[in-house]
Write an enzyme that holds these catalytic residues in place. Structure first.
Site, short mmCIF file in Angstrom:
data_model
loop_
_atom_site.label_atom_id
_atom_site.label_comp_id
_atom_site.label_asym_id
_atom_site.label_seq_id
_atom_site.Cartn_x
_atom_site.Cartn_y
_atom_site.Cartn_z
N ASN A 61 9.58 -6.46 0.31
CA ASN A 61 9.49 -5.78 1.61
C ASN A 61 10.78 -5.99 2.41
O ASN A 61 11.37 -7.05 2.39
CB ASN A 61 8.24 -6.17 2.41
CG ASN A 61 8.01 -7.66 2.55
OD1 ASN A 61 8.42 -8.45 1.71
ND2 ASN A 61 7.36 -8.04 3.63
N GLU A 63 12.01 -5.54 6.17
CA GLU A 63 11.56 -5.30 7.55
C GLU A 63 12.73 -4.92 8.45
O GLU A 63 13.91 -5.00 8.05
CB GLU A 63 10.82 -6.54 8.06
CG GLU A 63 9.57 -6.79 7.23
CD GLU A 63 8.68 -7.90 7.76
OE1 GLU A 63 9.10 -8.67 8.64
OE2 GLU A 63 7.54 -7.99 7.26
N CYS A 72 7.54 -1.26 2.53
CA CYS A 72 6.79 -2.19 1.69
C CYS A 72 7.49 -2.41 0.35
O CYS A 72 8.21 -1.53 -0.15
CB CYS A 72 5.41 -1.62 1.38
SG CYS A 72 4.31 -1.50 2.78
N GLU A 74 6.28 -2.40 -2.65
CA GLU A 74 5.88 -1.47 -3.71
C GLU A 74 6.74 -0.22 -3.69
O GLU A 74 7.19 0.27 -4.72
CB GLU A 74 4.41 -1.04 -3.52
CG GLU A 74 3.40 -2.15 -3.67
CD GLU A 74 3.08 -2.87 -2.36
OE1 GLU A 74 3.99 -3.06 -1.52
OE2 GLU A 74 1.92 -3.24 -2.17
N CYS A 111 -0.97 -1.04 0.75
CA CYS A 111 -1.36 -0.23 1.91
C CYS A 111 -1.60 1.22 1.49
O CYS A 111 -1.25 1.62 0.37
CB CYS A 111 -0.29 -0.31 3.00
SG CYS A 111 1.14 0.74 2.69
N CYS A 114 1.48 3.21 0.24
CA CYS A 114 1.92 2.79 -1.10
C CYS A 114 0.97 3.35 -2.16
O CYS A 114 1.40 3.77 -3.24
CB CYS A 114 2.02 1.28 -1.20
SG CYS A 114 3.43 0.62 -0.29
N1 THU Z 1 3.65 -5.20 2.93
C1 THU Z 1 4.09 -4.89 1.68
O1 THU Z 1 5.28 -4.98 1.39
N2 THU Z 1 3.18 -4.47 0.79
C2 THU Z 1 1.85 -4.44 0.99
O2 THU Z 1 1.11 -4.09 0.08
C3 THU Z 1 1.29 -4.83 2.28
C4 THU Z 1 2.27 -5.09 3.36
C5 THU Z 1 4.63 -5.71 3.91
C6 THU Z 1 4.97 -4.81 5.04
C7 THU Z 1 5.45 -5.81 6.06
O3 THU Z 1 6.81 -6.12 5.81
C8 THU Z 1 4.63 -7.06 5.78
O4 THU Z 1 4.13 -6.90 4.46
C9 THU Z 1 3.48 -7.28 6.74
O5 THU Z 1 2.69 -6.16 6.83
#
Ligand code: THU
Length: 160
Positions: A61, A63, A72, A74, A111, A114
């Site tokens: 991920n 941010e 994300c 994925e 999510c 994704c």
């Molecule tokens: N996140 C992912 O990378 N993948 C997921 O399946 C769920 C959430 C990340 C997004 C964000 O950077 C952090 O997790 C918190 O939501």
């Protein structure tokens, strides 16, 4: 009125029972989380995509101070794979996450966005993608992205 039921079968097993063909992708997802950029959530997600030709692509991920600009793990992994190996089908994706206490004890659920992107890859290559969710003591394995997104919107609607 009729009531209908959707049933989805999936596997759950301890780490030591992961099949040999998936061991490397599972390990890669765990490694990928090390390079996550998650200063806002401190939730470090690692994803690894296994391609049909055996290549493994890692993602994590990413941010951003402007929160919605992040992405994300994925989708970072999957978009990289699709962008650089457009002719190679995706066989599997492994996903894990670490919070400040270590690897999460409940398998991370990808999510909605994704799931939609995984489904598109499945449609694009006409091949089911195994989804492997890794938690501290257990692994959960779905056989297809469609299993994570029943009753989905897909390309067939645009052709009607
Ligand atoms: N996140 C992912 O990378 N993948 C997921 O399946 C769920 C959430 C990340 C997004 C964000 O950077 C952090 O997790 C918190 O939501």
């Amino acid at each position: 009125m009729q009531q209908k039921t959707i049933q989805i079968a999936y596997l759950t097993y301890p780490h030591q029972e992961v099949s040999e063909s998936l061991q490397q992708v599972v390990q890669s997802a765990i490694e990928a989380s090390d390079y996550a950029y998650a200063p806002y959530s401190n939730f470090r997600v690692g994803a690894a995509v296994l391609l049909e030709n055996g290549l493994i692509i890692k993602g994590n991920n990413q941010e951003n101070a402007a929160y919605p600009s992040g992405l994300c793990a994925e989708r970072v992994a999957l978009f990289y794979a699709n962008a650089n190996y457009p002719d190679v089908p995706v066989k599997a994706i492994a996903i894990t996450a670490f919070n400040t206490h270590g690897m999460i004890s409940t398998p991370v659920a990808p999510c909605g966005s994704c799931r939609q992107v995984l489904l598109e890859s499945e449609t694009r290559y006409q091949q089911a993608i195994k989804i492997i969710l890794i938690a501290k003591d257990t692994i959960v394995e779905f056989q297809s992205a469609a299993d994570l997104l029943p009753n989905n919107f897909n390309a067939s609607y645009l052709k009607a």
